[in-house]
Design an enzyme around this catalytic site. Structure first.
Site, mmCIF file in Angstrom:
data_model
loop_
_atom_site.group_PDB
_atom_site.id
_atom_site.type_symbol
_atom_site.label_atom_id
_atom_site.label_comp_id
_atom_site.label_asym_id
_atom_site.label_seq_id
_atom_site.Cartn_x
_atom_site.Cartn_y
_atom_site.Cartn_z
ATOM 1 N NE ARG A 142 23.024 59.312 34.103
ATOM 2 C CZ ARG A 142 21.921 58.669 33.724
ATOM 3 N NH1 ARG A 142 20.743 59.045 34.223
ATOM 4 N NH2 ARG A 142 21.975 57.672 32.870
ATOM 5 C CE LYS A 148 24.366 59.976 29.138
ATOM 6 N NZ LYS A 148 25.541 59.141 29.497
ATOM 7 C CG HIS A 176 28.776 58.410 37.638
ATOM 8 N ND1 HIS A 176 27.515 58.929 37.382
ATOM 9 C CD2 HIS A 176 28.946 57.404 36.736
ATOM 10 C CE1 HIS A 176 26.961 58.283 36.376
ATOM 11 N NE2 HIS A 176 27.801 57.344 35.968
ATOM 12 N NE ARG A 214 23.832 56.042 36.561
ATOM 13 C CZ ARG A 214 22.545 55.945 36.263
ATOM 14 N NH1 ARG A 214 21.631 56.237 37.169
ATOM 15 N NH2 ARG A 214 22.161 55.557 35.059
ATOM 16 C CG HIS A 268 21.322 52.021 31.948
ATOM 17 N ND1 HIS A 268 22.014 51.037 32.639
ATOM 18 C CD2 HIS A 268 21.940 53.194 32.250
ATOM 19 C CE1 HIS A 268 22.989 51.597 33.333
ATOM 20 N NE2 HIS A 268 22.967 52.898 33.124
ATOM 21 C CE1 TYR A 299 27.464 49.806 37.164
ATOM 22 C CE2 TYR A 299 25.513 49.689 35.780
ATOM 23 C CZ TYR A 299 26.510 50.431 36.384
ATOM 24 O OH TYR A 299 26.549 51.790 36.209
#
Length: 326
Positions: A142, A167, A273, A276, A299, A308
């Site tokens: 990110r 995150k 972003h 990414r 994630h 994706y």
């Protein structure tokens, strides 16, 4: 001498900021929460939150969604700020606040650039902006993860980058692209010279998390803790009021990407972003398994990474249209 007992109590927003800092929330969260609480109070004619309850909060959140048309994520951030206010600052147990309906975010497919579009975008960037954007596409980081990168977390020998406090406040490891080794080494040397210049001026401190700064008081000036992408200017920390060299400002990278996309003739919405998203999709296209990509992206849930699989360049989920058989 003034009697401290006669001093006025701290204002509500000052209490909010103090509590946020005690809990070690980020400066971005502090600004966002303080802003939402201020908006809530002004919306209800400057009434004190202690005098209000479920009806007023519901009215405010409905106003944001219906009259202002804010996104689900924005409305949910406002709710989180009010929940923090009542629970952490006013110490009022309001179980009904948890039951207020949270807006559901729309499920949208991410914008993904083709490899050709990525090349065109990078072609219209140069210098530090080129390197930052290349890093985003080459690692899946990110924008703030890249800008927060410290010198000690770039492992050239092992060709990996340690992403700290991503995150969810989690650390992870991602790949260091071989094509970026020399440019990164040059950038780090530039940062070293800048740091040495700051030290000679009696400066050279970098921001550290509170607990770390207390445990290692000299780490703030240590070379390994400096940012890989330092800001060209010094700034004053709004919390400690110390003069420091922060990292490159994220808005400058965002503007550079937007401008480069226009010059490259890319019609898709293009932000840092998007690189990414493009990294993840192109990794899938290259045959890497979904679990590997999940780890590289950081994630927590595989379902987040699975989005994706829906944007792979296979033309309508790999189905051949009957029109093409005519």
């Amino acid at each position: 001498m003034t009697d401290s007992s006669l001093a006025p109590p701290p204002r509500l927003l000052d209490r909010v900021r103090e509590r946020i800092r005690v809990l070690h929330y980020s400066i971005r969260t502090e600004k966002a929460y303080a802003d939402w609480i201020k908006r809530f109070i002004l919306f209800h004619g400057k009434r004190h939150p202690q005098e209000m309850g479920a009806e007023e909060i519901t009215a405010f959140l409905s106003y944001l969604a219906v009259d202002r048309g804010v996104s689900a994520s924005t409305q949910n951030q406002a709710k989180a700020a009010l929940l923090f206010l009542y629970k952490e600052v006013l110490c009022i147990d309001l179980p009904w606040l948890q039951d207020i309906v949270t807006a559901k975010a729309s499920r949208r497919l991410p914008v993904v650039l083709t490899p050709h579009e990525v090349r065109d975008l990078l072609h219209h960037l140069d210098g530090t902006h080129w390197l930052v954007v290349s890093l985003l596409y080459g690692t899946g980081m990110r924008i703030l993860e890249a800008l927060h990168l410290r010198v000690k977390d770039v492992e050239f020998e092992r060709r990996e980058i340690v992403v700290r406090e991503g995150k969810g406040n989690k650390d992870r490891i991602t790949v260091l692209p071989e094509n970026l080794i020399m440019p990164l080494q040059t950038q780090i040397e530039h940062a070293r010279l800048l740091h040495e210049s700051d030290l000679k001026k009696g400066l050279g401190e970098v921001w550290l998390p509170d607990a770390l700064a207390r445990k290692y008081p000299r780490a703030a000036t240590a070379w390994g803790w400096q940012y890989v992408f330092p800001s060209p200017t010094l700034s004053t920390d709004p919390r400690s009021e110390k003069t420091r060299r922060h990292h490159l400002y994220e808005q400058t990278v965002q503007r550079a990407v937007s401008s480069a996309a226009k010059r490259a003739g890319i019609t898709k919405p293009c932000s840092p972003h998007v690189l990414r998203h493009s990294f993840a999709t192109h990794m899938l296209q290259a045959g890497y398994d979904i679990r590997t990509i999940q780890e590289l992206l950081g994630h927590a849930d595989i379902s987040t990474t699975m989005i994706y699989t829906h944007v792979l360049n296979k033309g309508g989920r790999g189905v051949r249209s009957p029109l093409d058989s005519l």
